[in-house]
Write a protein that holds these residues in place. Structure first.
Motif, PDB file in Angstrom:
ATOM      1  N   ALA A  85       0.827  -1.198   0.000  1.00 27.06           N
ATOM      2  CA  ALA A  85       0.000   0.000   0.000  1.00 27.06           C
ATOM      3  C   ALA A  85       0.860   1.246   0.000  1.00 27.06           C
ATOM      4  CB  ALA A  85      -0.907   0.001   1.228  1.00 27.06           C
ATOM      5  N   ALA A  87       0.301   5.679   0.670  1.00 30.34           N
ATOM      6  CA  ALA A  87      -0.605   6.720   1.150  1.00 30.34           C
ATOM      7  C   ALA A  87       0.221   7.918   1.604  1.00 30.34           C
ATOM      8  CB  ALA A  87      -1.450   6.200   2.311  1.00 30.34           C
ATOM      9  N   ALA A  90      -0.337   7.074   7.434  1.00 27.96           N
ATOM     10  CA  ALA A  90      -0.869   5.809   7.960  1.00 27.96           C
ATOM     11  C   ALA A  90      -0.773   5.837   9.469  1.00 27.96           C
ATOM     12  CB  ALA A  90      -0.108   4.622   7.405  1.00 27.96           C
ATOM     13  N   LEU A 101      -5.233   4.337   6.639  1.00 32.18           N
ATOM     14  CA  LEU A 101      -4.421   5.009   5.632  1.00 32.18           C
ATOM     15  C   LEU A 101      -5.230   6.187   5.101  1.00 32.18           C
ATOM     16  CD1 LEU A 101      -4.108   1.596   4.698  1.00 32.18           C
ATOM     17  CD2 LEU A 101      -2.015   2.762   4.137  1.00 32.18           C
ATOM     18  N   SER A 102      -4.568   7.318   4.873  1.00 31.77           N
ATOM     19  CA  SER A 102      -5.286   8.476   4.351  1.00 31.77           C
ATOM     20  C   SER A 102      -4.417   9.248   3.370  1.00 31.77           C
ATOM     21  CB  SER A 102      -5.739   9.387   5.496  1.00 31.77           C
ATOM     22  OG  SER A 102      -4.640   9.790   6.273  1.00 31.77           O
ATOM     23  N   VAL A 105      -4.814   7.008  -1.197  1.00 31.24           N
ATOM     24  CA  VAL A 105      -4.482   5.641  -0.804  1.00 31.24           C
ATOM     25  C   VAL A 105      -4.573   4.700  -2.011  1.00 31.24           C
ATOM     26  CG1 VAL A 105      -5.100   3.719   0.709  1.00 31.24           C
ATOM     27  CG2 VAL A 105      -5.376   6.074   1.509  1.00 31.24           C
ATOM     28  N   ARG A 115      -8.519   2.114  -4.507  1.00 26.43           N
ATOM     29  CA  ARG A 115      -8.085   3.509  -4.468  1.00 26.43           C
ATOM     30  C   ARG A 115      -9.151   4.304  -3.733  1.00 26.43           C
ATOM     31  NH1 ARG A 115      -3.917   5.201  -7.680  1.00 26.43           N
ATOM     32  NH2 ARG A 115      -3.357   3.824  -9.370  1.00 26.43           N
ATOM     33  N   THR A 118      -9.503   7.565   2.143  1.00 30.44           N
ATOM     34  CA  THR A 118      -9.223   6.968   3.452  1.00 30.44           C
ATOM     35  C   THR A 118      -9.609   5.495   3.407  1.00 30.44           C
ATOM     36  OG1 THR A 118      -9.725   9.056   4.557  1.00 30.44           O
ATOM     37  CG2 THR A 118      -9.681   7.095   5.935  1.00 30.44           C
TER      38      THR A 118
END
Length: 172
Positions: A85, A87, A90, A101-102, A105, A115, A118
């Motif tokens: 992943a 982002a 996290a 995760l923001s 992502v 995708r 958040t």
């Protein structure tokens, strides 16, 4: 003496201006070991295969709350669940066993992708909860294996008709 200091500072500054772009290009163009050989486990993976690796620009851990926060170019690798992943940020909530995760992502797991703005991953359930940006949507792409004995060619070539022809019911 003062003139020599100015000249040496100027040369150092010019040298940095030349070296910095080369360092950036080098970090972008050369693939990492994981990109060259993705089947090779990370160097510090523990023997149970349950390690979760987080790479980012900044990381903070709060022993009191059990929350680890990673910010800036976050990359996560969780080989036990085949998850990769990226982002902007996290947060790993160790007590709740969840990862949030923001920021742009992107998650890859066994060829499937998600995708969103958040995404929360519930570790014990193996479940993702994805939320979009306001007025946006979440995008998921799933690999759907072909079923056994299914004639894929005829299913694909048949035209889609949202309103099939009406058939008169047969009454006894």
């Amino acid at each position: 003496m003062i003139l020599n200091k100015k000249i040496s500072k100027s040369l150092i500054f010019k040298g940095l201006l030349l070296i910095l772009p080369l360092a950036i290009i080098n970090s972008i163009t050369y693939p990492t070991t994981a990109q060259i050989n993705p089947s090779q486990p990370p160097r510090n993976q523990n023997s149970s295969g349950r390690s979760l690796t987080v790479r980012s620009d900044i990381q903070e851990a709060d022993a009191r709350t059990g929350v680890v926060t990673a910010r800036g170019n976050v990359q996560i690798n969780y080989p036990a669940r085949k998850i990769q992943a990226t982002a902007a940020q996290a947060q790993y909530f160790s007590r709740e066993r969840r990862i949030v995760l923001s920021g742009d992502v992107f998650i890859l797991q066994d060829g499937n992708t998600i995708r969103g703005e958040t995404v929360t991953y519930l570790i014990d359930e193996g479940r993702f909860i994805a939320l979009p940006q306001s007025q946006g949507q979440v995008e998921s792409i799933y690999v759907v294996p072909a079923g056994q004995g299914t004639d894929v060619e005829s299913a694909v070539s048949a035209p889609f008709n949202p309103k099939p022809a009406f058939k008169t019911p047969i009454s006894p």
